[in-house]
Design an enzyme around this catalytic site. Sequence first.
Site, PDB file in Angstrom:
ATOM      1  N   ARG A  82      34.737  38.192  45.812  1.00  0.00           N
ATOM      2  CA  ARG A  82      34.633  39.592  46.407  1.00  0.00           C
ATOM      3  C   ARG A  82      32.846  39.631  46.076  1.00  0.00           C
ATOM      4  O   ARG A  82      32.532  39.076  45.045  1.00  0.00           O
ATOM      5  CB  ARG A  82      35.310  40.457  45.545  1.00  0.00           C
ATOM      6  N   LYS A 230      42.464  44.853  48.216  1.00  0.00           N
ATOM      7  CA  LYS A 230      41.471  45.921  47.520  1.00  0.00           C
ATOM      8  C   LYS A 230      41.027  47.129  48.312  1.00  0.00           C
ATOM      9  O   LYS A 230      40.795  48.215  47.869  1.00  0.00           O
ATOM     10  CB  LYS A 230      40.196  45.031  46.816  1.00  0.00           C
ATOM     11  N   HIS A 250      44.441  49.927  39.704  1.00  0.00           N
ATOM     12  CA  HIS A 250      44.438  48.409  39.509  1.00  0.00           C
ATOM     13  C   HIS A 250      45.230  48.133  38.245  1.00  0.00           C
ATOM     14  O   HIS A 250      44.849  47.827  37.125  1.00  0.00           O
ATOM     15  CB  HIS A 250      43.109  47.979  39.079  1.00  0.00           C
ATOM     16  N   SER A 273      39.605  42.554  35.795  1.00  0.00           N
ATOM     17  CA  SER A 273      39.542  41.151  36.402  1.00  0.00           C
ATOM     18  C   SER A 273      39.701  40.101  35.130  1.00  0.00           C
ATOM     19  O   SER A 273      38.720  40.262  34.326  1.00  0.00           O
ATOM     20  CB  SER A 273      38.904  40.691  37.580  1.00  0.00           C
ATOM     21  N   ALA A 274      40.401  39.294  35.367  1.00  0.00           N
ATOM     22  CA  ALA A 274      40.434  37.899  34.379  1.00  0.00           C
ATOM     23  C   ALA A 274      40.518  38.302  32.842  1.00  0.00           C
ATOM     24  O   ALA A 274      40.341  37.739  32.033  1.00  0.00           O
ATOM     25  CB  ALA A 274      39.252  37.265  34.462  1.00  0.00           C
ATOM     26  N   CYS A 275      41.176  39.567  32.743  1.00  0.00           N
ATOM     27  CA  CYS A 275      41.591  40.062  31.549  1.00  0.00           C
ATOM     28  C   CYS A 275      43.107  40.142  31.138  1.00  0.00           C
ATOM     29  O   CYS A 275      43.573  40.812  30.213  1.00  0.00           O
ATOM     30  CB  CYS A 275      41.124  41.503  30.982  1.00  0.00           C
ATOM     31  N   GLY A 276      43.875  39.539  32.003  1.00  0.00           N
ATOM     32  CA  GLY A 276      45.366  39.338  31.670  1.00  0.00           C
ATOM     33  C   GLY A 276      46.450  40.009  32.341  1.00  0.00           C
ATOM     34  O   GLY A 276      47.705  40.029  31.541  1.00  0.00           O
ATOM     35  N   LYS A 277      46.103  40.690  33.078  1.00  0.00           N
ATOM     36  CA  LYS A 277      47.111  41.465  34.018  1.00  0.00           C
ATOM     37  C   LYS A 277      48.539  40.526  34.460  1.00  0.00           C
ATOM     38  O   LYS A 277      49.532  40.692  34.429  1.00  0.00           O
ATOM     39  CB  LYS A 277      46.965  42.122  35.199  1.00  0.00           C
ATOM     40  N   THR A 278      48.070  39.601  35.207  1.00  0.00           N
ATOM     41  CA  THR A 278      49.007  38.683  35.669  1.00  0.00           C
ATOM     42  C   THR A 278      49.779  38.042  34.596  1.00  0.00           C
ATOM     43  O   THR A 278      51.082  37.996  34.756  1.00  0.00           O
ATOM     44  CB  THR A 278      48.521  37.484  36.493  1.00  0.00           C
ATOM     45  N   ASN A 279      49.232  37.610  33.373  1.00  0.00           N
ATOM     46  CA  ASN A 279      49.786  37.086  32.221  1.00  0.00           C
ATOM     47  C   ASN A 279      50.893  38.051  31.560  1.00  0.00           C
ATOM     48  O   ASN A 279      52.007  37.826  31.423  1.00  0.00           O
ATOM     49  CB  ASN A 279      48.895  36.756  31.346  1.00  0.00           C
ATOM     50  N   ASP A 298      49.043  43.461  40.206  1.00  0.00           N
ATOM     51  CA  ASP A 298      47.729  43.757  39.995  1.00  0.00           C
ATOM     52  C   ASP A 298      47.359  45.225  40.756  1.00  0.00           C
ATOM     53  O   ASP A 298      46.473  45.691  40.199  1.00  0.00           O
ATOM     54  CB  ASP A 298      47.129  42.927  41.412  1.00  0.00           C
ATOM     55  N   ASN A 388      37.004  30.633  40.229  1.00  0.00           N
ATOM     56  CA  ASN A 388      37.889  31.709  40.728  1.00  0.00           C
ATOM     57  C   ASN A 388      38.690  31.101  41.907  1.00  0.00           C
ATOM     58  O   ASN A 388      39.148  32.022  42.949  1.00  0.00           O
ATOM     59  CB  ASN A 388      37.002  32.843  41.625  1.00  0.00           C
ATOM     60  N   ARG A 390      42.162  30.498  43.680  1.00  0.00           N
ATOM     61  CA  ARG A 390      43.505  31.210  43.498  1.00  0.00           C
ATOM     62  C   ARG A 390      44.721  30.756  44.242  1.00  0.00           C
ATOM     63  O   ARG A 390      44.518  29.681  45.099  1.00  0.00           O
ATOM     64  CB  ARG A 390      43.088  32.617  44.413  1.00  0.00           C
ATOM     65  N   GLY A 517      52.750  35.701  24.900  1.00  0.00           N
ATOM     66  CA  GLY A 517      54.315  36.116  24.712  1.00  0.00           C
ATOM     67  C   GLY A 517      54.449  37.233  23.509  1.00  0.00           C
ATOM     68  O   GLY A 517      55.181  37.979  23.216  1.00  0.00           O
TER      69      GLY A 517
END
Length: 610
Positions: A82, A230, A250, A273-279, A298, A388, A390, A517
């Site tokens: 982006r 977005k 978000h 971003s890149a702080c663990g949402k998907t995880n 997301d 980045n 994806r 976990g």
Amino acid sequence: MTVTAQEIRDAAPETATEEVIEFVTRVAELAKPEAVYFADGSDEEWDRLTSEMVESGMFTRLNPEKRPNSFLARSLPSDVARVESRTFICSEKEEDAGPTNNWYDPAEMKKILNEKFDGAMKGRTMYVIPFSMGPLGGPISQLGIELSDSPYVVCNMRIMTRMGAEAMRLISEGAEWVPAVHSVGAPLEPGQEDTTWPCNEEKYITHFPETNEIWSYGSGYGGNALLGKKCYALRIASTMAKRDGWMAEHMLILRLTSEETGKQYHVTAAFPSACGKTNLAMLQPTIPGYKVETVGDDIAWMRPGPDGRLYAINPEAGFFGVAPGTSHETNPMAMDTMDRNSIFTNVALTDDGDVWWEGCDIPAPTHLIDWKGNDWTPESDEKAAHPNSRFTTPAAQCPIICEDWEAPQGVAIDAILFGGRRATNVPLVAEQYEPAHGVFIGASVASEVTAAATDVKAGSLRHDPFAMLPFCGYNMADYWGHWLDMQEKLGDKFPKVYQVNWFRKDDEGNWLWPGYGDNSRVLDWIVRRAAGEVEAVPGLTGLYPKFEDFNIEGLDNFDRETWDKLYTLDPEAWEAEADETEEYFKKFGDKVPAPILEQLAKLRERIAEA
Ligand code: GTP
Ligand code: MN
Ligand code: MN
């Protein structure tokens, strides 16, 4: 050779309304594509477009035995993320965009866009991409039509949204829709050969919140080009949500089920971003007694339901996740989701036709083709996959996708988490003192600038309120006001807010908290708080767990001492943090809601007493 109005009518499905045809024709007259194609979202269409892209070199088909029906794309090195500096909010008044957005006068921007889009699609096909954000026809869902000259966009939109004939049919029945226009900005003269990643050095990602329009020029990548994500689901939707009394955030959404009682809890979480949402969305609990299921990773759209609670849907249909660092160790559910029917962008290609990235399951092979298309060996200085890079993959393929992930009315939210990367100061988990404190927690989120900025002085933070800094379509301080309004409207039915931090480090720079976990232990405490089973103790930044109440069973090398380190707060450092937050709030002048300033004063009182 430009497409004619009659040719557009002939190409349109019966469900295309006059309004749709008028929109398509108007943009076609400006951008002058060679042909117009209405996408229907069918398998046949996917097969044809992906094959055409393999033919043109934009896609590499991956080895079908390793990763069926999956493709690799490589962008230009200048088009990999982006572009916040080229992202504009074009509201009538500058103050409505606010100090955190790039503002541009709407009439002036329209002039620029008219020039840029004039002939921008020459020699290309303009794809008409109808889509629904959220389950088709759902009460919280919303529709859009993206016009794009990129087949890559069509295929990604097919995974990320409910795209095609059914969305067009809903539009024909009179549903509202958002017009979105996208061009890679690389017209082809007659006889000119195309490149494998057409784009333009000059980029404009523009939003017109008052007329709900999106125009994007010059980039083919992710959030710049997949306009449902977005641009629509956050920037435009956040302004709609403020007008109409709902919320576009978000946030991931997960369901936590207690196996003992069968009770379900739904949690949303906003991390930059890149702080663990998907995880976190795909968490595998390390403590017994819980099951986690994914609703979204997301974006969350949330509305008050008939019972006065807050209900959330995931407006997307796929995951557009960061590849590097994703493995069966860190996020097995994401790995199993993308084992087929997926698009990979800017990862490396193995000699046997599969994908590879730093931190995947397999050690670096002796030879790869890197994301730039060059030979790569472990001796190479450069990364094989772009940081980045994806994956685009269907959410329905996630092994732990929640059975209600497409429930049109959404799921009732029990708790909201805010977090960021904080090596110091911020403890593992804290509960809000009161609703306005919850909004203060969101408003004062700051997160460490990561990898790329190791040269920035230690402890240097970027404010990212509500993890919405790049995505709020209007004045950030008005957005805080909207949160306070929503809380007031829902009263005690508004979910409690928690601040979390998985990233605190000890003096040697080691993570104090194992994370991943084991974050299920934090969810466990939040759930037991909700059930009234455990007390919390007042602390500097909120209400903290008692060590005795917190489940650390089976955690290696974790004891009272580590816990105390997680919960040691230095009043002086917090004094500095409060000063810094006050300074930040000044950017917004008198727009900062009074309850937020009151919360800052209360924080200062607690610091003084500490
Ligand atoms: P966007 O998709 O860009 O909005 O970001 P995201 O919030 O989904 O980020 P993602 O989950 O892809 O971020 C993952 C990064 O955070 C990787 O570097 C992970 O290794 C790291 N990470 C995720 N969870 C944890 C955790 O609990 N502890 C630690 N130490 N790192 C984590
Ligand atoms: Mn993500
Ligand atoms: Mn995101």
